[in-house]
Write a protein that holds these residues in place. Structure first.
Motif, PDB file in Angstrom:
ATOM      1  N   THR A 240       0.849  -1.193   0.000  1.00  0.00           N
ATOM      2  CA  THR A 240       0.000   0.000   0.000  1.00  0.00           C
ATOM      3  C   THR A 240       0.884   1.242   0.000  1.00  0.00           C
ATOM      4  O   THR A 240       1.985   1.242   0.574  1.00  0.00           O
ATOM      5  N   MET A 241       0.404   2.292  -0.644  1.00  0.00           N
ATOM      6  CA  MET A 241       1.101   3.583  -0.677  1.00  0.00           C
ATOM      7  C   MET A 241       0.103   4.665  -0.288  1.00  0.00           C
ATOM      8  O   MET A 241      -0.974   4.765  -0.867  1.00  0.00           O
ATOM      9  N   ASP A 242       0.459   5.462   0.709  1.00  0.00           N
ATOM     10  CA  ASP A 242      -0.357   6.600   1.132  1.00  0.00           C
ATOM     11  C   ASP A 242       0.504   7.852   1.046  1.00  0.00           C
ATOM     12  O   ASP A 242       1.617   7.880   1.587  1.00  0.00           O
ATOM     13  N   TYR A 243      -0.010   8.874   0.393  1.00  0.00           N
ATOM     14  CA  TYR A 243       0.755  10.116   0.269  1.00  0.00           C
ATOM     15  C   TYR A 243      -0.171  11.304   0.489  1.00  0.00           C
ATOM     16  O   TYR A 243      -1.394  11.183   0.451  1.00  0.00           O
ATOM     17  N   ARG A 244       0.426  12.446   0.726  1.00  0.00           N
ATOM     18  CA  ARG A 244      -0.344  13.660   0.947  1.00  0.00           C
ATOM     19  C   ARG A 244       0.358  14.851   0.290  1.00  0.00           C
ATOM     20  O   ARG A 244       1.505  14.730  -0.175  1.00  0.00           O
ATOM     21  N   TYR A 245      -0.351  15.947   0.223  1.00  0.00           N
ATOM     22  CA  TYR A 245       0.233  17.184  -0.292  1.00  0.00           C
ATOM     23  C   TYR A 245       1.504  17.494   0.511  1.00  0.00           C
ATOM     24  O   TYR A 245       1.535  17.261   1.723  1.00  0.00           O
ATOM     25  N   PRO A 246       2.579  17.961  -0.128  1.00  0.00           N
ATOM     26  CA  PRO A 246       2.651  18.501  -1.492  1.00  0.00           C
ATOM     27  C   PRO A 246       3.152  17.513  -2.551  1.00  0.00           C
ATOM     28  O   PRO A 246       3.467  17.935  -3.664  1.00  0.00           O
ATOM     29  N   LEU A 247       3.246  16.222  -2.243  1.00  0.00           N
ATOM     30  CA  LEU A 247       3.675  15.258  -3.251  1.00  0.00           C
ATOM     31  C   LEU A 247       2.544  14.963  -4.226  1.00  0.00           C
ATOM     32  O   LEU A 247       1.363  14.972  -3.860  1.00  0.00           O
ATOM     33  N   SER A 248       2.908  14.662  -5.456  1.00  0.00           N
ATOM     34  CA  SER A 248       1.936  14.184  -6.442  1.00  0.00           C
ATOM     35  C   SER A 248       1.964  12.664  -6.453  1.00  0.00           C
ATOM     36  O   SER A 248       2.881  12.035  -5.899  1.00  0.00           O
ATOM     37  N   ALA A 249       0.971  12.055  -7.088  1.00  0.00           N
ATOM     38  CA  ALA A 249       0.934  10.595  -7.183  1.00  0.00           C
ATOM     39  C   ALA A 249       2.169  10.080  -7.913  1.00  0.00           C
ATOM     40  O   ALA A 249       2.744   9.046  -7.542  1.00  0.00           O
ATOM     41  N   TYR A 250       2.576  10.787  -8.962  1.00  0.00           N
ATOM     42  CA  TYR A 250       3.739  10.356  -9.739  1.00  0.00           C
ATOM     43  C   TYR A 250       5.007  10.392  -8.885  1.00  0.00           C
ATOM     44  O   TYR A 250       5.797   9.436  -8.875  1.00  0.00           O
TER      45      TYR A 250
END
Length: 267
Positions: A240-250
């Motif tokens: 699983t991958m969880d990310y948040r601003y300011p990173l983009s999905a890419y």
């Protein structure tokens, strides 16, 4: 990479290409076309020989790179009928480095990510670059290239290791990510991170990244502890991958891909 809340909809796909002195992870919007000449090509992740240093390349300069808008555009056209416009350029947007474990000490891998296109101010209420338009859409024809443009395109096509470079932010203004410090669990006798139920299987690939903050920035401790990206194992070959601003999905996806390259000197 699929979206859990959209019936496992494919968002991004990658193919690993091993070379004599490096490894490339080519990233695309579809799972069956990784050609740099395709409109579904997004960029690549390239490692050094040891798998300890990586560079993230985007096919568009930071000022016009948007995974969300490119995903929306790709859905408007049949991916089997994309037009060929020549090889894409590659713009360096981030660097990832893993620390060598020369003393063979116990603990998770340690890494740093320098996001050249994301300003540090974005975690202080500022904003990361968000494009609103693209040079041209899929349906528009490209204008005839100039002589200098033709030479650059030919050079890029014949030398895939040479990439175009957008103007990066100064290092002191770029967002830098680092591993969140794990805690030693006495009963389990291992290093642990709190993934809040999102990661269930122990793996050397698991990690959490937070912003690396220098004392002069005077960022509250709670803000420094906020996880910007986390990645971990939940089953056989499932993560699983969880990310948040300011990173983009890419950007988040490319960082996570770096965890899959062999790193015998970092274990």
């Amino acid at each position: 990479m699929t979206a859990e809340d959209e019936s496992d909809k494919l968002l991004l796909a990658a193919r690993r290409i091993r070379r004599a002195t490096s490894t490339d992870f080519v990233i695309s919007l579809v799972a069956d076309d990784f050609s740099r000449a395709s409109n579904t090509y997004l960029g690549k992740l390239r490692s050094n020989f040891l798998g300890t240093k990586f560079t993230i390349y985007d096919s568009q300069p930071p000022s016009v790179a948007s995974i969300q808008e490119r995903s929306q555009r790709s859905r408007r056209f049949c991916t089997k009928q994309v037009s060929v416009t020549g090889p894409a350029y590659n713009y360096s947007i981030a660097n990832i480095s893993y620390e060598l474990n020369v003393l063979r000490t116990r603990g998770p891998r340690r890494m740093h990510c320098v996001m050249h296109s994301v300003p540090f101010s974005s975690i202080q209420g500022g904003s990361a670059p968000t494009p609103t338009s693209f040079p041209r859409s899929f349906g528009e024809k490209a204008s005839p290239p100039s002589v200098s443009d033709s030479k650059e395109t030919a050079k890029d096509a014949s030398s895939p290791s040479i990439s175009s470079s957008a103007v990066p932010l100064p290092l002191q203004e770029s967002l830098v990510l680092k591993n969140k410090a794990p805690r030693w669990h006495e009963q389990l006798q291992c290093w642990c991170l709190n993934f809040r139920g999102r990661v269930t299987v122990a793996s050397v690939k698991n990690f959490q990244l937070v912003a690396a903050v220098a004392p002069p920035h005077n960022i509250p401790a709670a803000e420094q502890e906020k996880v910007i990206l986390q990645f971990g194992k939940i089953g056989k070959d499932i993560f699983t991958m969880d990310y948040r601003y300011p990173l983009s999905a890419y950007q988040a996806f490319a960082i996570c891909l770096s965890s899959f390259d062999t790193k015998p000197v970092c274990e």
